[in-house]
Write an enzyme that holds these catalytic residues in place. Structure first.
Site, short mmCIF file in Angstrom:
data_model
loop_
_atom_site.label_atom_id
_atom_site.label_comp_id
_atom_site.label_asym_id
_atom_site.label_seq_id
_atom_site.Cartn_x
_atom_site.Cartn_y
_atom_site.Cartn_z
CB SER A 1 -0.87 0.00 1.27
OG SER A 1 -1.49 1.25 1.49
CE1 TYR B 1 -4.42 -2.10 5.01
CE2 TYR B 1 -3.11 -0.13 4.60
CZ TYR B 1 -3.83 -1.22 4.12
OH TYR B 1 -3.94 -1.42 2.77
#
Length: 260
Positions: free
Chosen positions: A142, A155
């Protein structure tokens, strides 16, 4: 801001006839797009997802095999058939909370799914890849593997860990014909992103209608969401012969986010 999906045709010449692949989180979003792209190139695809019905639906489209597994369960992960030529570690989930309020078990759960499970899968896949002198590991990281945002401690730290794992595997795998790379998308039009909109609205105290433009796309120069098929086409390129020399890389697909 472009609201409508953008078509992403197959432009990479890729023949994976005789190759096998495993895609986690393959029941929807990026994972689904990757599974279908690999199947279109001729690979035999194992679609892994906690939602077994979703996995079965994608496997039916791909002519592959569905496996229902909670990647937070180490024993279940170790039971996967990892004798594959291509691994796409895509499965992920989000929890939004300030560090002081972040549930410790939820933090651990995200890391089991997004760090420990990829490690376990790669660890078991490498002997097969080494024997065949060819393997491709594509980790769907990401932009948050390269940059941080508040309220996403689990995350962000998991994606940073995945980046490090990917680089180590790249170094170890190079003498055996195995490459390992990360793709680093910004916000992709997926169920995971859609589920974040309400959480972001609550965290920032703004209406849901403003989340995409004011929060999600604030740091990107290109003001639209990424389509899952765009990520899958980059994944396909990393499996193609012209990408044989690309390993240990983190490729930003972020509309200019990391240019800031």
């Amino acid at each position: 801001m472009t609201a409508e999906p953008v078509a992403a045709p197959h432009v990479v010449q890729l023949d994976l006839t005789g190759r096998s692949a495993l895609v986690t989180g393959g029941g929807s979003g990026i994972g689904r797009a990757c599974a279908l792209r690999l199947a279109a190139a001729g690979a035999s695809v194992q679609v892994v997802d906690r939602n077994v019905e979703a996995a079965k639906a994608v496997a039916a489209e791909a002519g592959g095999r569905a496996v229902g597994v909670d990647l937070a369960d180490p024993a279940a992960v170790d039971g996967l058939d990892a004798d594959v030529d291509i691994v796409v570690n895509n499965a992920g989930l989000q929890h939004v909370a300030a560090v002081a309020d972040f549930p410790t078990e939820r933090f651990a759960y995200l890391h089991r799914v997004m760090v420990e499970a990829p490690f376990r899968i790669i660890r078991r896949a490498l002997p097969h890849m080494y024997t065949r002198r060819w393997g491709r590991i594509v980790n769907i990281s990401s932009v948050h593997g390269l940059r941080a945002s508040p309220y996403k401690s689990a995350y962000v730290s998991a994606k940073h860990a995945l980046e490090g794992l990917s680089k180590v595997v790249a170094l170890e795998g190079a003498p055996h014909g195995v490459t390992a790379n990360c793709i680093n998308p910004a916000y992709v039009r997926t169920p995971l992103v859609e589920s974040q909109i309400a959480d972001q609205a609550a965290s920032h105290g703004i209406p849901e209608s403003e989340v995409v433009e004011r929060i999600m796309l604030a740091r990107a120069a290109i003001k639209r969401l990424i389509e899952p098929e765009e990520v899958a086409e980059l994944m396909a390129y990393l499996c193609a012969p012209p990408a044989d020399f690309i390993t240990g890389a983190s490729i930003a697909l972020d509309g200019g986010w990391t240019a800031n």
